[in-house]
Design a protein around this motif. Structure first.
Motif, PDB file in Angstrom:
ATOM      1  N   MET A 139       0.818  -1.211   0.000  1.00 43.76           N
ATOM      2  CA  MET A 139       0.000   0.000   0.000  1.00 43.76           C
ATOM      3  C   MET A 139       0.853   1.263   0.000  1.00 43.76           C
ATOM      4  N   TRP A 140       2.103   1.151   0.480  1.00 47.10           N
ATOM      5  CA  TRP A 140       2.982   2.316   0.420  1.00 47.10           C
ATOM      6  C   TRP A 140       3.335   2.636  -1.020  1.00 47.10           C
ATOM      7  N   GLY A 141       3.415   1.604  -1.867  1.00 46.33           N
ATOM      8  CA  GLY A 141       3.643   1.852  -3.286  1.00 46.33           C
ATOM      9  C   GLY A 141       2.451   2.525  -3.930  1.00 46.33           C
ATOM     10  N   VAL A 142       1.242   2.082  -3.563  1.00 47.74           N
ATOM     11  CA  VAL A 142       0.028   2.719  -4.076  1.00 47.74           C
ATOM     12  C   VAL A 142      -0.028   4.184  -3.640  1.00 47.74           C
ATOM     13  N   ALA A 143       0.412   4.430  -2.413  1.00 43.43           N
ATOM     14  CA  ALA A 143       0.380   5.804  -1.883  1.00 43.43           C
ATOM     15  C   ALA A 143       1.280   6.739  -2.674  1.00 43.43           C
ATOM     16  N   THR A 144       2.358   6.202  -3.280  1.00 42.80           N
ATOM     17  CA  THR A 144       3.241   7.064  -4.070  1.00 42.80           C
ATOM     18  C   THR A 144       2.547   7.571  -5.328  1.00 42.80           C
ATOM     19  N   LEU A 145       1.483   6.886  -5.750  1.00 41.31           N
ATOM     20  CA  LEU A 145       0.723   7.336  -6.913  1.00 41.31           C
ATOM     21  C   LEU A 145      -0.367   8.324  -6.503  1.00 41.31           C
ATOM     22  N   CYS A 146      -1.051   8.043  -5.389  1.00 47.18           N
ATOM     23  CA  CYS A 146      -2.203   8.842  -4.988  1.00 47.18           C
ATOM     24  C   CYS A 146      -1.828  10.091  -4.197  1.00 47.18           C
ATOM     25  N   GLY A 147      -0.927   9.933  -3.222  1.00 46.65           N
ATOM     26  CA  GLY A 147      -0.617  11.046  -2.328  1.00 46.65           C
ATOM     27  C   GLY A 147      -0.106  12.297  -3.020  1.00 46.65           C
ATOM     28  N   PRO A 148       0.964  12.182  -3.836  1.00 44.16           N
ATOM     29  CA  PRO A 148       1.456  13.381  -4.523  1.00 44.16           C
ATOM     30  C   PRO A 148       0.433  13.990  -5.468  1.00 44.16           C
ATOM     31  N   ALA A 149      -0.425  13.156  -6.068  1.00 43.49           N
ATOM     32  CA  ALA A 149      -1.440  13.685  -6.979  1.00 43.49           C
ATOM     33  C   ALA A 149      -2.442  14.541  -6.227  1.00 43.49           C
ATOM     34  N   VAL A 150      -2.949  14.017  -5.117  1.00 47.22           N
ATOM     35  CA  VAL A 150      -3.929  14.770  -4.327  1.00 47.22           C
ATOM     36  C   VAL A 150      -3.299  16.050  -3.778  1.00 47.22           C
ATOM     37  N   GLY A 151      -2.157  15.912  -3.127  1.00 47.37           N
ATOM     38  CA  GLY A 151      -1.507  17.084  -2.555  1.00 47.37           C
ATOM     39  C   GLY A 151      -1.057  18.076  -3.606  1.00 47.37           C
ATOM     40  N   GLY A 152      -0.451  17.580  -4.686  1.00 50.21           N
ATOM     41  CA  GLY A 152       0.081  18.460  -5.718  1.00 50.21           C
ATOM     42  C   GLY A 152      -0.990  19.252  -6.449  1.00 50.21           C
TER      43      GLY A 152
END
Length: 483
Positions: free
Chosen positions: A159-172
């Motif tokens: 799930m940490w790998g999945v977070a690298t796709l979602c987190g920066p997108a939402v925050g950015g």
């Protein structure tokens, strides 16, 4: 950077197939557990991405690293309390309580009018997130059959790998639009959905046959000393006087040593027997985990450096920073299938790669080493991934080594201590990162010149902990008869 940790897995446990994990009730239970870690992990990357926008809006550049320091310190407390919470409330109510605290912290961050409010919100978030992450791993042993444990660990860790796709997108995207607060608000409906899933799928009837931990004691004194250790270092970093900074580091390390000394004679232990002695194999492994995690905490300043020095947008800087977590996840999954001498070689090579990549960043981030912008950014991405990969390639084998070295009857303590040591390494690393960056000129003189100096000193200094881990890795593998 947070990271995957494993529950107590026996090397002799046979592994079921992925279809077994995703079929029927197991699939819903897997979603209930992975959702908690995913929410925590996505939040980490969201905050890393939006933090430069936050300090531009409400101020507090001096307190930049404190957002991570307080979050991780609170996570330590949450992870330790998760065992008692699980024993008292059971799986469903424990998860829902952790989600409620996390949601409260997210709401405080979203409405923060100033940096003190943001730091308060991050502390509450950390308490809930640390509890949630620890529960997700602990519940693997409760809701799944032993044959499913290895697959469930890999899934939750992924799930940490999945977070690298979602987190920066939402925050950015929210940061570029000038609405960083909405990055925090979006976490609330996700937390609500996760709470509903936990309420439906972690019902007592589903878990009553499992062995929920007893109401064990809490090593409160040791935890308080560890938290104080981090806070003293962080407070020292706020001063511009070198003597005060040095005193803060010395006092912080002394408090950490006091926590170890207390644990040796405590009736309720934080670490298993032998873990407080560096000369023991168990102590060397725990020390390696802490040192490697310290090296990764440079990640918290990367988006700021990339935006100030390289002119990247928040979205681009967030995704480039996430290369570190992606490198960790990918290398961990790939290396987990290695055994014997090959696994030992990976365990030795990992700290070398981590240290080398940090030294490369010390050259690339401040000025791009005189390369064209596109080439410099590509090399930065490779170096960031190298830092994470250096940790990830040896991580499964360090965890396995801990569980095989744990004294009889102390496997649960050894497993729970992985999370505590990992978080302490991250917390002390974040506090030290703020100290080094501020001392190197991040805020005075500030601007591009201050960021260049801070980046050089930060990455070069933080290559030292993984370098020490190189020596420990050789000691650990040599004790196993590997030449």
């Amino acid at each position: 950077m947070s990271s995957p940790v494993s529950p107590s897995l026996s090397p002799s446990v046979s592994t079921a197939t992925w279809s077994d994990l995703f079929t029927g009730t197991n699939g819903w239970l897997a979603l209930a557990l992975t959702g908690g870690v995913a929410l925590h992990a996505v939040n980490v990357h969201i905050v890393t991405t939006v933090l430069p926008s936050v300090v531009r809006d409400i101020g507090g550049l001096d307190w930049y690293a404190w957002s991570t320091t307080l979050f991780v310190v609170a996570s330590i407390l949450g992870a330790v309390l998760s065992v008692r919470l699980l024993g008292v409330a059971g799986p469903r109510d424990a998860c829902m309580a952790a989600l409620a605290v996390f949601a409260l912290g997210s709401a405080i961050c979203a409405g923060a009018p100033s940096i003190p409010w943001m730091l308060a919100g991050r502390s509450v978030q950390g308490l809930g997130g640390g509890t949630l992450a620890a529960l997700s791993y602990a519940l693997i042993r409760i809701v799944f059959a032993p044959a499913l444990w290895p697959r469930a660990v890999a899934l939750v860790s992924g799930m940490w790998g999945v977070a690298t796709l979602c987190g920066p997108a939402v925050g950015g995207l929210f940061a570029q639009a000038g609405h960083w607060r909405w990055a925090f608000w979006t976490l609330l409906p996700v937390a609500l959905l996760q709470a509903l899933l936990a309420a439906l799928k972690l019902r007592p009837a589903r878990t009553q046959a499992a062995a929920v931990p007893a109401r064990a004691g809490i090593p409160l004194a040791q935890v308080v000393l560890l938290m104080a250790s981090v806070m003293v270092v962080a407070v020292g970093g706020l001063s511009s006087a070198l003597m005060v900074q040095g005193a803060g580091v010395a006092a912080g390390l002394a408090l950490g040593a006091a926590a170890i000394a207390w644990d040796r004679r405590a009736s309720v232990r934080l670490l298993p027997s032998g873990a407080t002695r560096l000369r023991s194999p168990l102590g060397a492994v725990y020390a390696s985990i802490a040192l490697l995690l310290i090296g990764t905490t440079t990640e918290i300043f990367v988006p700021y450096f990339l935006q100030v020095l390289q002119g990247l947008t928040p979205l681009a800087a967030g995704y480039l920073t996430a290369a570190m977590a992606a490198g960790w996840s990918v290398s961990s999954l790939v290396s987990s299938g290695c055994t014997g001498a090959r696994a030992e070689r990976l365990q030795r090579a990992g700290p070398m790669l981590c240290a080398a990549a940090l030294l490369a960043l010390a050259v690339l981030v401040p000025a791009g080493a005189g390369l064209p912008a596109s080439a410099g950014m590509a090399l930065c991405g490779v170096a960031l991934a190298g830092v994470g990969a250096g940790v990830g390639m040896g991580w499964p084998h360090l965890v396995t080594r801990l569980l095989t070295l744990a004294p009889p009857g102390e496997t649960d303590t050894a497993s729970a201590a992985i999370t505590t040591v990992q978080l302490y390494g991250m917390a002390i690393g974040a506090a030290m990162a703020g100290l080094v960056a501020n001392a190197a000129g991040l805020t005075r003189p500030g601007g591009a010149a201050g960021a260049q100096s801070a980046a050089l000193w930060l990455f070069a200094t933080f290559a030292l902990p993984p370098a020490v881990a190189i020596l420990l890795a050789r000691r650990i593998t040599r004790r196993q008869g590997i030449s």
